[in-house]
Scaffold this motif. Structure first.
Motif, PDB file in Angstrom:
ATOM      1  N   GLY A  66       5.490  -5.106 -15.692  1.00  0.00           N
ATOM      2  CA  GLY A  66       4.081  -5.043 -16.067  1.00  0.00           C
ATOM      3  C   GLY A  66       3.109  -5.593 -15.058  1.00  0.00           C
ATOM      4  N   HIS A  67       3.538  -5.732 -13.790  1.00  0.00           N
ATOM      5  CA  HIS A  67       2.659  -6.273 -12.761  1.00  0.00           C
ATOM      6  C   HIS A  67       2.461  -5.293 -11.605  1.00  0.00           C
ATOM      7  CE1 HIS A  67       4.320  -9.843 -14.838  1.00  0.00           C
ATOM      8  NE2 HIS A  67       3.102 -10.323 -14.660  1.00  0.00           N
ATOM      9  N   GLY A  68       2.646  -3.998 -11.894  1.00  0.00           N
ATOM     10  CA  GLY A  68       2.569  -2.988 -10.838  1.00  0.00           C
ATOM     11  C   GLY A  68       1.170  -2.625 -10.407  1.00  0.00           C
ATOM     12  N   GLY A  69       0.159  -2.951 -11.226  1.00  0.00           N
ATOM     13  CA  GLY A  69      -1.214  -2.722 -10.807  1.00  0.00           C
ATOM     14  C   GLY A  69      -1.858  -1.453 -11.309  1.00  0.00           C
ATOM     15  N   GLY A  70      -1.180  -0.638 -12.077  1.00  0.00           N
ATOM     16  CA  GLY A  70      -1.820   0.526 -12.683  1.00  0.00           C
ATOM     17  C   GLY A  70      -1.874   1.743 -11.790  1.00  0.00           C
ATOM     18  N   GLN A  71      -2.807   2.662 -12.133  1.00  0.00           N
ATOM     19  CA  GLN A  71      -2.891   3.965 -11.474  1.00  0.00           C
ATOM     20  C   GLN A  71      -3.191   3.859  -9.986  1.00  0.00           C
ATOM     21  OE1 GLN A  71      -5.832   5.732 -14.310  1.00  0.00           O
ATOM     22  NE2 GLN A  71      -4.382   7.430 -14.402  1.00  0.00           N
ATOM     23  N   LYS A  72      -4.076   2.960  -9.622  1.00  0.00           N
ATOM     24  CA  LYS A  72      -4.445   2.848  -8.204  1.00  0.00           C
ATOM     25  C   LYS A  72      -3.242   2.496  -7.348  1.00  0.00           C
ATOM     26  CE  LYS A  72      -9.327   1.623  -8.841  1.00  0.00           C
ATOM     27  NZ  LYS A  72     -10.401   0.639  -8.509  1.00  0.00           N
ATOM     28  N   GLU A  73      -2.447   1.562  -7.813  1.00  0.00           N
ATOM     29  CA  GLU A  73      -1.293   1.136  -7.018  1.00  0.00           C
ATOM     30  C   GLU A  73      -0.213   2.208  -7.001  1.00  0.00           C
ATOM     31  OE1 GLU A  73      -1.813  -1.848  -5.233  1.00  0.00           O
ATOM     32  OE2 GLU A  73      -3.696  -1.198  -6.156  1.00  0.00           O
ATOM     33  N   LEU A  74      -0.069   2.946  -8.091  1.00  0.00           N
ATOM     34  CA  LEU A  74       0.858   4.071  -8.097  1.00  0.00           C
ATOM     35  C   LEU A  74       0.448   5.106  -7.054  1.00  0.00           C
ATOM     36  CD1 LEU A  74       3.216   5.690  -9.261  1.00  0.00           C
ATOM     37  CD2 LEU A  74       1.651   6.546 -11.031  1.00  0.00           C
ATOM     38  N   LEU A  75      -0.845   5.384  -6.969  1.00  0.00           N
ATOM     39  CA  LEU A  75      -1.340   6.317  -5.961  1.00  0.00           C
ATOM     40  C   LEU A  75      -1.033   5.829  -4.549  1.00  0.00           C
ATOM     41  CD1 LEU A  75      -4.839   7.581  -7.177  1.00  0.00           C
ATOM     42  CD2 LEU A  75      -2.798   8.947  -6.704  1.00  0.00           C
ATOM     43  N   LEU A  76      -1.182   4.526  -4.323  1.00  0.00           N
ATOM     44  CA  LEU A  76      -0.896   3.982  -2.991  1.00  0.00           C
ATOM     45  C   LEU A  76       0.579   4.141  -2.629  1.00  0.00           C
ATOM     46  CD1 LEU A  76      -3.009   0.683  -2.852  1.00  0.00           C
ATOM     47  CD2 LEU A  76      -3.515   2.907  -1.834  1.00  0.00           C
ATOM     48  N   ILE A  77       1.441   3.860  -3.584  1.00  0.00           N
ATOM     49  CA  ILE A  77       2.870   4.026  -3.343  1.00  0.00           C
ATOM     50  C   ILE A  77       3.205   5.481  -3.042  1.00  0.00           C
ATOM     51  CG2 ILE A  77       5.111   4.043  -4.511  1.00  0.00           C
ATOM     52  CD1 ILE A  77       4.466   1.325  -3.527  1.00  0.00           C
ATOM     53  N   LEU A  78       2.641   6.392  -3.823  1.00  0.00           N
ATOM     54  CA  LEU A  78       2.916   7.806  -3.604  1.00  0.00           C
ATOM     55  C   LEU A  78       2.352   8.290  -2.271  1.00  0.00           C
ATOM     56  CD1 LEU A  78       2.294   9.224  -7.200  1.00  0.00           C
ATOM     57  CD2 LEU A  78       4.484   8.770  -6.063  1.00  0.00           C
ATOM     58  N   ALA A  79       1.180   7.786  -1.890  1.00  0.00           N
ATOM     59  CA  ALA A  79       0.613   8.140  -0.590  1.00  0.00           C
ATOM     60  C   ALA A  79       1.513   7.662   0.541  1.00  0.00           C
ATOM     61  CB  ALA A  79      -0.787   7.541  -0.441  1.00  0.00           C
ATOM     62  N   ALA A  80       2.014   6.425   0.408  1.00  0.00           N
ATOM     63  CA  ALA A  80       2.921   5.882   1.426  1.00  0.00           C
ATOM     64  C   ALA A  80       4.191   6.713   1.523  1.00  0.00           C
ATOM     65  CB  ALA A  80       3.253   4.425   1.107  1.00  0.00           C
ATOM     66  N   LEU A  81       4.748   7.100   0.369  1.00  0.00           N
ATOM     67  CA  LEU A  81       5.977   7.882   0.368  1.00  0.00           C
ATOM     68  C   LEU A  81       5.743   9.298   0.900  1.00  0.00           C
ATOM     69  CD1 LEU A  81       7.617   6.813  -3.019  1.00  0.00           C
ATOM     70  CD2 LEU A  81       8.358   6.227  -0.708  1.00  0.00           C
ATOM     71  N   GLY A  82       4.616   9.908   0.504  1.00  0.00           N
ATOM     72  CA  GLY A  82       4.324  11.257   0.961  1.00  0.00           C
ATOM     73  C   GLY A  82       4.135  11.317   2.463  1.00  0.00           C
ATOM     74  N   MET A  83       3.286  10.445   2.987  1.00  0.00           N
ATOM     75  CA  MET A  83       3.057  10.411   4.428  1.00  0.00           C
ATOM     76  C   MET A  83       4.307   9.927   5.160  1.00  0.00           C
ATOM     77  SD  MET A  83       0.162  11.663   5.118  1.00  0.00           S
ATOM     78  CE  MET A  83      -1.530  11.940   4.540  1.00  0.00           C
ATOM     79  N   GLY A  84       4.989   8.951   4.570  1.00  0.00           N
ATOM     80  CA  GLY A  84       6.204   8.451   5.191  1.00  0.00           C
ATOM     81  C   GLY A  84       7.277   9.514   5.319  1.00  0.00           C
ATOM     82  N   ALA A  85       7.382  10.393   4.322  1.00  0.00           N
ATOM     83  CA  ALA A  85       8.375  11.463   4.368  1.00  0.00           C
ATOM     84  C   ALA A  85       8.113  12.406   5.538  1.00  0.00           C
ATOM     85  CB  ALA A  85       8.369  12.236   3.052  1.00  0.00           C
ATOM     86  N   ILE A  86       6.839  12.693   5.801  1.00  0.00           N
ATOM     87  CA  ILE A  86       6.492  13.533   6.951  1.00  0.00           C
ATOM     88  C   ILE A  86       6.918  12.843   8.244  1.00  0.00           C
ATOM     89  CG2 ILE A  86       4.594  14.609   8.222  1.00  0.00           C
ATOM     90  CD1 ILE A  86       3.076  14.712   5.510  1.00  0.00           C
ATOM     91  N   GLY A  87       6.617  11.550   8.335  1.00  0.00           N
ATOM     92  CA  GLY A  87       7.023  10.801   9.518  1.00  0.00           C
ATOM     93  C   GLY A  87       8.528  10.729   9.668  1.00  0.00           C
ATOM     94  N   LEU A  88       9.238  10.644   8.531  1.00  0.00           N
ATOM     95  CA  LEU A  88      10.691  10.564   8.581  1.00  0.00           C
ATOM     96  C   LEU A  88      11.291  11.831   9.186  1.00  0.00           C
ATOM     97  CD1 LEU A  88      13.347   9.159   7.885  1.00  0.00           C
ATOM     98  CD2 LEU A  88      13.189  10.155   5.594  1.00  0.00           C
ATOM     99  N   VAL A  89      10.745  12.983   8.833  1.00  0.00           N
ATOM    100  CA  VAL A  89      11.227  14.237   9.425  1.00  0.00           C
ATOM    101  C   VAL A  89      11.069  14.190  10.944  1.00  0.00           C
ATOM    102  CG1 VAL A  89      10.848  16.725   9.576  1.00  0.00           C
ATOM    103  CG2 VAL A  89      10.746  15.589   7.353  1.00  0.00           C
ATOM    104  N   ASP A  90       9.924  13.689  11.403  1.00  0.00           N
ATOM    105  CA  ASP A  90       9.682  13.554  12.841  1.00  0.00           C
ATOM    106  C   ASP A  90      10.707  12.614  13.475  1.00  0.00           C
ATOM    107  OD1 ASP A  90       8.055  14.744  14.690  1.00  0.00           O
ATOM    108  OD2 ASP A  90       6.530  13.182  14.681  1.00  0.00           O
TER     109      ASP A  90
END
Length: 308
Positions: A66-90
């Motif tokens: 219950g300390h994850g921070g809500g929708q904003k923090e979920l968006l940040l995690i997903l942004a990091a994973l989405g962009m990170g996945a592109i970098g990982l392919v590189d």
């Protein structure tokens, strides 16, 4: 939680280095780059896998309690994973090309559409949650366009800032400092970068690779959009801004003059290396410049200076 994130990152990055050395996941070094960097050939790369994984695991633990921070923090995690996945392919292409040959990296025409797609998805969900509406007259639609461009620009700017031992890690920590009181994901990112820097300090035993730099850029841009003021990001992240501008200016000047160079080498950190600055001096001085910009941002956010 920052301490836990730092320790987990330290463990996972160290584990990654062990496997990278065993299987030869080394960084190829451009022959046209700074000659002092040739000795770094074969240094394990894609260390961002370790600290991004540490950040996600810590956030999941916080979310489940219950300390994850809500929708904003979920968006940040997903942004990091989405962009990170592109970098990982590189990163994987670079490692594979050094080991067995083949394609060396994602081309710009392949990378940019993917970055824009991730940035657009983030912006669509972030615009209603952001504290400001900036593109007056167009409402959320204008902000969606703005936030998409900021996200893509930040990811590439932070990526171009990488290249010297400890440079991007230190810059990123400083940029995120004003947001530690409001963004749990920013806290975790600072923590995992600290764990990574244990191995990335000069002389580096591992490089973060594009996965790490892309994820950091995604969190930095997203956190300023969702928690602060998008126009303050380029002030705090002045070094990434200068780095990406130096690349753009170098290319434009080269084409316009038929082969002449505006800088001895770009991004800008390599220009100073070519002038004779030791790598550690460039890194420390760029940290200092970032700290000055971030101090100004912190003053604005605390209300001691007017927001213009």
């Amino acid at each position: 939680m920052m301490v836990v994130a730092a320790l987990l990152s330290w463990f996972l990055v160290g584990l990654f280095i062990m496997f990278a050395k065993r299987y030869g996941w080394g960084q190829p070094i451009r022959q046209e780059g700074p000659q002092t960097h040739l000795k770094k050939e074969g240094t394990p790369t894609a260390g961002g896998i370790g600290f991004v994984l540490a950040m996600v695991l810590c956030w999941l633990g916080m979310y489940l309690t219950g300390h994850g921070g809500g929708q904003k923090e979920l968006l940040l995690i997903l942004a990091a994973l989405g962009m990170g996945a592109i970098g990982l392919v590189d990163d994987l292409l670079k490692i594979r090309s050094r080991m067995v040959g083949g394609k060396k990296e994602l081309l710009a025409r392949e990378k940019f559409p993917l970055q824009f797609l991730v940035g657009l998805i983030f912006a669509i969900f972030a615009a209603p949650l952001a504290p400001h509406t900036w593109v007056h007259g167009l409402g959320l639609y204008g902000d969606i366009v703005l936030y998409t461009l900021v996200m893509v620009g930040a990811v590439n700017a932070f990526n171009f800032t990488d290249g010297l031992d400890g440079l991007l890690g230190g810059v990123s920590i400083i940029v995120l400092l004003p947001l530690l009181g409001v963004s749990p994901v920013s806290v975790l990112m600072v923590g995992v970068i600290l764990g990574f820097l244990w191995f990335n300090a000069h002389p580096a035993r591992v490089f973060m690779g594009d996965m790490g730099s892309h994820a950091i850029g995604g969190v930095a841009a997203g956190a300023y959009i969702l928690h602060a003021d998008v126009w303050l990001l380029p002030i705090s992240a002045v070094i990434p801004v200068v780095a990406v501008l130096s690349v753009v200016l170098q290319v434009l000047y080269f084409r316009r003059t038929g082969g002449k160079r505006l800088f001895r080498m770009s991004p800008i950190q390599h220009h100073f290396e070519e002038l004779g600055w030791p790598e550690t001096h460039v890194t420390l001085r760029f940290w200092i410049i970032t700290a000055l910009g971030t101090a100004l941002v912190w003053s604005v956010l605390r209300g001691t200076l007017p927001v213009i």
